[in-house]
Design an enzyme around this catalytic site. Sequence first.
Site, PDB file in Angstrom:
ATOM      1  N   SER A  26      44.873 -10.725 -43.294  1.00  0.00           N
ATOM      2  CA  SER A  26      43.395 -10.764 -44.800  1.00  0.00           C
ATOM      3  C   SER A  26      42.922 -12.251 -44.724  1.00  0.00           C
ATOM      4  CB  SER A  26      43.749 -10.679 -45.173  1.00  0.00           C
ATOM      5  OG  SER A  26      44.531 -10.965 -47.097  1.00  0.00           O
TER       6      SER A  26
ATOM      7  N   HIS B  21      45.686 -14.679 -51.367  1.00  0.00           N
ATOM      8  CA  HIS B  21      44.405 -15.871 -51.049  1.00  0.00           C
ATOM      9  C   HIS B  21      43.998 -16.339 -51.872  1.00  0.00           C
ATOM     10  CE1 HIS B  21      43.244 -10.819 -50.096  1.00  0.00           C
ATOM     11  NE2 HIS B  21      43.494 -11.707 -49.323  1.00  0.00           N
TER      12      HIS B  21
ATOM     13  N   ASP C  31      38.445 -10.068 -54.100  1.00  0.00           N
ATOM     14  CA  ASP C  31      39.880  -9.397 -53.942  1.00  0.00           C
ATOM     15  C   ASP C  31      40.080  -8.099 -55.242  1.00  0.00           C
ATOM     16  OD1 ASP C  31      40.487  -9.882 -52.394  1.00  0.00           O
ATOM     17  OD2 ASP C  31      42.234 -11.443 -53.495  1.00  0.00           O
TER      18      ASP C  31
END
Lengths: 181, 180
Positions: free
Chosen positions: A53, A98, A125
């Site tokens: 990701s 992230h 998210d």
Amino acid sequence: MGEFDKIRKMGVRQFLLQVLNFVGVLASGLMIWKGLGLVCNTESPIVVVLSGSMEPAFFRGDLLFLTNPRETPYMLGDIVVYKIPADRSGAEQIPIVHRILEIHTKPKTQAQMILTKGDNNPTDDIGLYRGLPWLERSHIVGKVRGFLPYVGYATIAMNDFPQLKYALLGGLALMALVQRE
Amino acid sequence: MHTAYQRLSNVSAFLTSCAMVLVALITIASLPPPPDVSSVVNLSVAAQKVLSGRRANYGRERDYAFFKFDYSGDLRPLFDWNTKQVFLYLVADYTNSQGVHNEVVIWDRIVRRKEDARLRIADQNNKYPFKDYSTTFKNSSDVGFTMHYNIMPHVGILKYGTVGTISDRVQFPAKEAKTS
């Protein structure tokens, strides 16, 4: 069967010494890990990237070095590792790497309400937070400071093929017992 | 006595140490901060509108702000032998009526090659929903916009910096009446 003969010949004292050596190696490894965690103020100072990701910045198997100094506020654009607490279904806590997309700092407490997003994901998210409206400091394991590619792939291989892990551990233990300096 | 196993173990141990030293040297060599790129930057932002609406995941009805910006700049100096990519992001910052300080990324771009590092972007809308910590932008301060970058190395530490900022803060536009 030369190896087994060797063990038999070693005698109890020598055998115990080898066991002690092996345990010493394990213990010093653990001490270095925990010591590093103490210095970096994070439960895991080194993590392996498990998903795609954050591509093309981080790929599966890349190694990340984290710190989490208590007095330093998080900044926009920082890449953080966070863990969402388990919900009622008891789903596992998977650490996620992230980038920070939004920070809202409350006036009195200076508490930071954080929203993150993976570089390779189309949206933020919020859907991963299991109902939490924002991330807070307590969810964050650390901030990514350093990067080393590929090296973590060994752990991914060991997770995907557990037999490999046991073979490796068993082999190491046997070697530590058999080998004499 | 040198068994095959001993030779293998010695060679692999030596290679591992060499690799570790190399990685350490690369990390140290790329420690110095990146060059200044703020001299060749144009950044301007214009407010478009504020609409209120309901979107999946963001709960009850809230305000969404829309801005357009122009940007041109040269990021080529940020690319050296240990640059894997540059992550460019536009940050809006303001304080809302409750005193909450908000910093929001409204646009980003991944630059992977030096050849692509001269950017000229016009009339660009915000890429991500721009929303307040509360549900409304009413009585918020004016917004400042700053372009930031993050350099991702092949090996080593991550670096951050600022490309440029707008000189005058932009006012939030008044909320448009609902059409429905």
